[in-house]
Design a protein around this motif. Structure first.
Motif, PDB file in Angstrom:
ATOM      1  N   ARG A  36     -11.866   0.915  10.321  1.00  0.00           N
ATOM      2  CA  ARG A  36     -10.698   1.085  11.187  1.00  0.00           C
ATOM      3  C   ARG A  36      -9.533   0.256  10.666  1.00  0.00           C
ATOM      4  O   ARG A  36      -8.390   0.709  10.639  1.00  0.00           O
ATOM      5  N   PHE A  37      -9.837  -0.965  10.232  1.00  0.00           N
ATOM      6  CA  PHE A  37      -8.795  -1.853   9.700  1.00  0.00           C
ATOM      7  C   PHE A  37      -8.193  -1.265   8.426  1.00  0.00           C
ATOM      8  O   PHE A  37      -6.973  -1.287   8.236  1.00  0.00           O
ATOM      9  N   ASP A  38      -9.038  -0.707   7.548  1.00  0.00           N
ATOM     10  CA  ASP A  38      -8.550  -0.093   6.308  1.00  0.00           C
ATOM     11  C   ASP A  38      -7.633   1.093   6.605  1.00  0.00           C
ATOM     12  O   ASP A  38      -6.630   1.310   5.915  1.00  0.00           O
ATOM     13  N   ARG A  39      -7.981   1.879   7.638  1.00  0.00           N
ATOM     14  CA  ARG A  39      -7.121   3.012   8.025  1.00  0.00           C
ATOM     15  C   ARG A  39      -5.768   2.524   8.520  1.00  0.00           C
ATOM     16  O   ARG A  39      -4.728   3.121   8.217  1.00  0.00           O
ATOM     17  N   GLN A  40      -5.771   1.412   9.259  1.00  0.00           N
ATOM     18  CA  GLN A  40      -4.514   0.850   9.758  1.00  0.00           C
ATOM     19  C   GLN A  40      -3.661   0.305   8.612  1.00  0.00           C
ATOM     20  O   GLN A  40      -2.435   0.401   8.636  1.00  0.00           O
ATOM     21  N   LEU A  41      -4.320  -0.260   7.605  1.00  0.00           N
ATOM     22  CA  LEU A  41      -3.589  -0.736   6.428  1.00  0.00           C
ATOM     23  C   LEU A  41      -2.960   0.435   5.679  1.00  0.00           C
ATOM     24  O   LEU A  41      -1.847   0.314   5.146  1.00  0.00           O
ATOM     25  N   GLN A  42      -3.656   1.573   5.637  1.00  0.00           N
ATOM     26  CA  GLN A  42      -3.098   2.762   4.995  1.00  0.00           C
ATOM     27  C   GLN A  42      -1.880   3.260   5.757  1.00  0.00           C
ATOM     28  O   GLN A  42      -0.883   3.689   5.166  1.00  0.00           O
ATOM     29  N   VAL A  43      -1.947   3.199   7.100  1.00  0.00           N
ATOM     30  CA  VAL A  43      -0.787   3.570   7.926  1.00  0.00           C
ATOM     31  C   VAL A  43       0.383   2.646   7.610  1.00  0.00           C
ATOM     32  O   VAL A  43       1.533   3.092   7.497  1.00  0.00           O
ATOM     33  N   LEU A  44       0.100   1.354   7.431  1.00  0.00           N
ATOM     34  CA  LEU A  44       1.144   0.382   7.082  1.00  0.00           C
ATOM     35  C   LEU A  44       1.793   0.756   5.755  1.00  0.00           C
ATOM     36  O   LEU A  44       3.029   0.758   5.639  1.00  0.00           O
ATOM     37  N   ASN A  45       0.989   1.098   4.758  1.00  0.00           N
ATOM     38  CA  ASN A  45       1.532   1.513   3.462  1.00  0.00           C
ATOM     39  C   ASN A  45       2.393   2.765   3.591  1.00  0.00           C
ATOM     40  O   ASN A  45       3.469   2.872   2.983  1.00  0.00           O
ATOM     41  N   ASP A  46       1.929   3.734   4.396  1.00  0.00           N
ATOM     42  CA  ASP A  46       2.683   4.979   4.601  1.00  0.00           C
ATOM     43  C   ASP A  46       4.033   4.697   5.267  1.00  0.00           C
ATOM     44  O   ASP A  46       5.053   5.311   4.914  1.00  0.00           O
ATOM     45  N   ASP A 108      -6.318  -9.844   3.015  1.00  0.00           N
ATOM     46  CA  ASP A 108      -5.708  -8.973   4.025  1.00  0.00           C
ATOM     47  C   ASP A 108      -4.570  -9.684   4.750  1.00  0.00           C
ATOM     48  O   ASP A 108      -3.539  -9.078   5.058  1.00  0.00           O
ATOM     49  N   LEU A 109      -4.764 -10.964   5.021  1.00  0.00           N
ATOM     50  CA  LEU A 109      -3.718 -11.741   5.690  1.00  0.00           C
ATOM     51  C   LEU A 109      -2.493 -11.867   4.799  1.00  0.00           C
ATOM     52  O   LEU A 109      -1.353 -11.749   5.264  1.00  0.00           O
ATOM     53  N   ARG A 110      -2.703 -12.102   3.493  1.00  0.00           N
ATOM     54  CA  ARG A 110      -1.581 -12.188   2.552  1.00  0.00           C
ATOM     55  C   ARG A 110      -0.831 -10.862   2.482  1.00  0.00           C
ATOM     56  O   ARG A 110       0.395 -10.838   2.386  1.00  0.00           O
ATOM     57  N   LEU A 111      -1.573  -9.754   2.535  1.00  0.00           N
ATOM     58  CA  LEU A 111      -0.960  -8.429   2.471  1.00  0.00           C
ATOM     59  C   LEU A 111      -0.035  -8.196   3.653  1.00  0.00           C
ATOM     60  O   LEU A 111       1.116  -7.762   3.494  1.00  0.00           O
ATOM     61  N   ILE A 112      -0.511  -8.490   4.850  1.00  0.00           N
ATOM     62  CA  ILE A 112       0.288  -8.267   6.061  1.00  0.00           C
ATOM     63  C   ILE A 112       1.488  -9.212   6.089  1.00  0.00           C
ATOM     64  O   ILE A 112       2.598  -8.808   6.453  1.00  0.00           O
TER      65      ILE A 112
END
Length: 301
Positions: A36-46, A108-112
């Protein structure tokens, strides 16, 4: 209270036993949460890509309006800034949800965190595109006393280069493409050189006829906005480079120590809360040894 070495070893053994007792059901639950977290990260990239596309349109429209002195198109370009601001708020909200709901760590924290910094630069790029359009409207209404018109070929080139920089800086971040990030960083020097060439061209214009001064000053501001767009795109590329070009890895021993710290922190919080709620002084005294375990473990990591 002094914590004996044997106590630390006993606590570490207890933590490892807890880790080994994790059931398949719990592991499955963690996997679902991670997906679920990976899907949310993909939404962030989009969303970041969408914001980059809006900025690209704003820059191209601002340049077109400037060259053609098209006030209507300039006004339309200004309206793009509101969409960009709205997109920034959406991405910021998504990042906060990821931080609060998922409680990410390490990479993941660095990415956000990088994404939050990145959208600030992207929003400023949108502002500069709007500033260029506002200058277009201002210059369309101005009664300049001038002879030959100012050549805008260098401005067109700056617009093209900065647009490429913006798109590729966002792509470099999302696609983890370090070659592209390095290209954007180097391209900032090209934009700076174009700005200096245009500035020298304006100085020459003024020297030829002082009546060119007012228009030359306005055009210099426009060129400066494009130069700043290049700077912000370069900042995004630097963030992409720092974010993804970090090959620091934890050894297995470090991960083991980190797991001990995490278990100790969890137990310390539980003991502290229970002691506070029940006014249990004896339980409160158990907090200090746990704190010592955390301190000693952090030294080992």
């Amino acid at each position: 209270m002094i914590l004996r070495a044997g106590s630390v070893m006993t606590y570490r053994k207890k933590c490892r036993n807890v880790e080994q007792s994790i059931t398949g059901k719990e592991r499955g639950k963690w996997k679902i949460m991670r997906n679920r977290f990976d899907r949310q990260l993909q939404v962030l990239n989009d969303e970041l890509i969408e914001m980059g596309s809006l900025i690209e349109q704003a820059i191209e429209m601002a340049c077109s309006a400037l060259v053609r002195q098209d006030v209507e198109k300039a006004q339309k370009a200004i309206s793009f800034d509101e969409e960009i601001d709205h997109q920034e708020r959406d991405i910021e909200s998504l990042c906060m949800k990821l931080l609060l709901q998922q409680q990410p760590v390490a990479k993941d924290l660095r990415l956000i965190s990088a994404a939050l910094k990145m959208i600030t630069d992207m929003e400023r790029i949108g502002d500069h595109a709007s500033d260029i359009s506002e200058m277009t409207i201002l210059m369309a209404d101005a009664a300049y006393e001038t002879g030959d018109p100012i050549n805008l070929d260098l401005i067109k080139e700056m617009a093209k280069e900065t647009t490429d920089m913006v798109i590729k800086s966002v792509d470099a971040f999302v696609q983890k493409d370090m070659d592209m990030a390095h290209w954007v960083i180097k391209e900032d020097d090209v934009v700076d050189d174009l700005f200096n060439q245009f500035k020298q061209q304006l100085i020459k214009k003024i020297n030829e006829n002082v009546k060119n001064g007012e228009q030359a000053t306005d055009m210099l501001m426009v060129a400066k906005y494009f130069e700043r767009i290049g700077d912000h795109a370069s900042y995004i590329a630097h963030m992409a480079n720092e974010m993804h070009d970090n090959h620091t890895e934890f050894s297995q021993a470090a991960w083991d120590e980190l797991n001990i710290v995490m278990e100790a922190v969890r137990e310390e919080i539980n003991v502290t809360c229970n002691a506070f709620m029940k006014d249990d002084k004896e339980a409160a005294q158990r907090v200090a040894p746990l704190g010592a375990v955390i301190t000693l473990s952090l030294i080992h990591i």
